[in-house]
Design a protein around this motif. Structure first.
Motif, PDB file in Angstrom:
ATOM      1  N   VAL A  31       0.836  -1.204   0.000  1.00 27.79           N
ATOM      2  CA  VAL A  31       0.000   0.000   0.000  1.00 27.79           C
ATOM      3  C   VAL A  31       0.868   1.251   0.000  1.00 27.79           C
ATOM      4  N   GLY A  32       1.934   1.252   0.810  1.00 24.98           N
ATOM      5  CA  GLY A  32       2.804   2.425   0.887  1.00 24.98           C
ATOM      6  C   GLY A  32       3.465   2.744  -0.438  1.00 24.98           C
ATOM      7  N   SER A  34       2.323   1.929  -3.367  1.00 29.50           N
ATOM      8  CA  SER A  34       1.287   2.365  -4.317  1.00 29.50           C
ATOM      9  C   SER A  34       0.922   3.826  -4.123  1.00 29.50           C
ATOM     10  N   TYR A  35       1.092   4.321  -2.889  1.00 24.72           N
ATOM     11  CA  TYR A  35       0.814   5.738  -2.614  1.00 24.72           C
ATOM     12  C   TYR A  35       2.062   6.605  -2.749  1.00 24.72           C
ATOM     13  N   LEU A  37       4.979   6.419  -1.054  1.00 25.17           N
ATOM     14  CA  LEU A  37       5.729   6.735   0.159  1.00 25.17           C
ATOM     15  C   LEU A  37       7.223   6.509  -0.025  1.00 25.17           C
ATOM     16  N   GLN A  40       8.818   9.789  -0.950  1.00 21.64           N
ATOM     17  CA  GLN A  40       8.670  10.933  -0.063  1.00 21.64           C
ATOM     18  C   GLN A  40       9.870  11.070   0.866  1.00 21.64           C
TER      19      GLN A  40
END
Length: 212
Positions: A31-32, A34-35, A37, A40
C-alpha cells in the motif's frame, strides 16, 4: 490461575501474532509503495534535527543491535527458572506485536532512513519501510525494564548478582538504545517514545493481571 492447556494457548497466540504482524508488514509495504511513500522525504522530526545522521555507520548498527538483544536474551535465560516468568514475557510480547500491527497498519509513515529508495527491503527478516508506529525494539526494551526493575515475579529465585546484572543491562539499554535508534534513523522520535511507553505499560498490565 492458568489452566493446564494455557501454555499451548499462549504459544499458539504468540505464533499467530508473529504471522499476523508479518502479513501486515507486507500489506503496508504494498500500500505504501502504491501511494508513493518510497518517493517521499522523511517527516520533520525534532530528534533528527538535534542528532547527526549516522545511518550508514556499521559499527553503530552493531552496537545498537547488541544493546537491544542483550536484555531480551537475559530475560529469556532467567525466565526458564519458573513458568510464571516466561508466560509473562510471552503474553507481553504477544500483546505488543498485536498492538504494533494495529498501529502501523492504521497510520503509514514515510521511511525514516530513506534507505527504501534503493529497494533494499528485507521483509521476511527485519521488517519493512513503513511499519514505524511504534518501535518494536523500544517496546521490547520498555517491557524488559519493567520486568527487571519492578516485577515481583523476577525478584525471587535468582541471586543478588543476577538481579544486579539484569538491572544493569536493562538500564544501559534504555539509556543508549533510543539515542542510537535516532542516530541510525531507524524510527522517528514519536515511535521511540511511544514504543518505550507501550512496552512498559503492557508489561505492567500483564504482570498485574496474571496470577501465576
Amino acid at each position: 490461575m492458568f489452566a493446564r492447556d494455557s501454555t499451548h494457548l499462549i504459544v499458539v497466540s504468540w505464533i499467530m501474532s508473529l504471522i499476523v504482524m508479518k502479513f501486515a508488514t507486507i500489506g503496508v509495504e504494498i500500500v505504501g509503495d502504491s501511494y508513493g511513500l518510497n518517493k517521499q522525504r522523511p517527516l520533520i522530526d525534532l530528534g533528527f534535527e538535534m542528532l547527526p545522521d549516522k545511518r550508514h555507520s556499521s559499527w553503530l548498527k552493531t552496537i545498537y543491535e547488541s544493546i537491544v538483544l542483550a536484555p531480551v536474551l537475559l530475560g529469556i535465560l532467567i525466565s526458564f527458572e519458573t513458568p510464571s516468568r516466561w508466560k509473562r514475557l510471552m503474553m507481553a510480547h504477544t500483546a505488543l506485536l498485536t498492538l504494533r500491527a494495529m498501529c502501523f497498519t492504521s497510520t503509514l509513515l514515510p521511511d525514516a532512513s530513506e534507505m527504501c529508495k534503493d529497494n533494499n527491503k528485507m521483509l521476511f527478516f527485519v521488517g519493512g519501510c513503513y511499519d514505524l508506529l511504534f518501535s518494536g525494539h523500544m517496546s521490547t526494551i520498555g517491557a524488559m525494564v519493567y520486568f527487571f526493575h519492578f516485577s515481583k515475579s523476577f525478584e525471587d529465585r535468582y541471586y543478588d548478582y543476577g538481579r544486579q546484572l539484569c538491572n544493569f543491562v536493562s538500564t544501559v539499554a534504555i539509556s543508549f538504545a533510543p539515542i542510537l535508534c535516532l542516530l541510525l534513523r531507524k524510527h522517528y522520535t514519536v515511535d521511540v517514545l511511544l514504543g518505550l511507553v507501550m512496552g512498559f505499560g503492557v508489561a505492567r498490565f500483564v504482570d498485574e493481571t496474571v496470577d501465576t
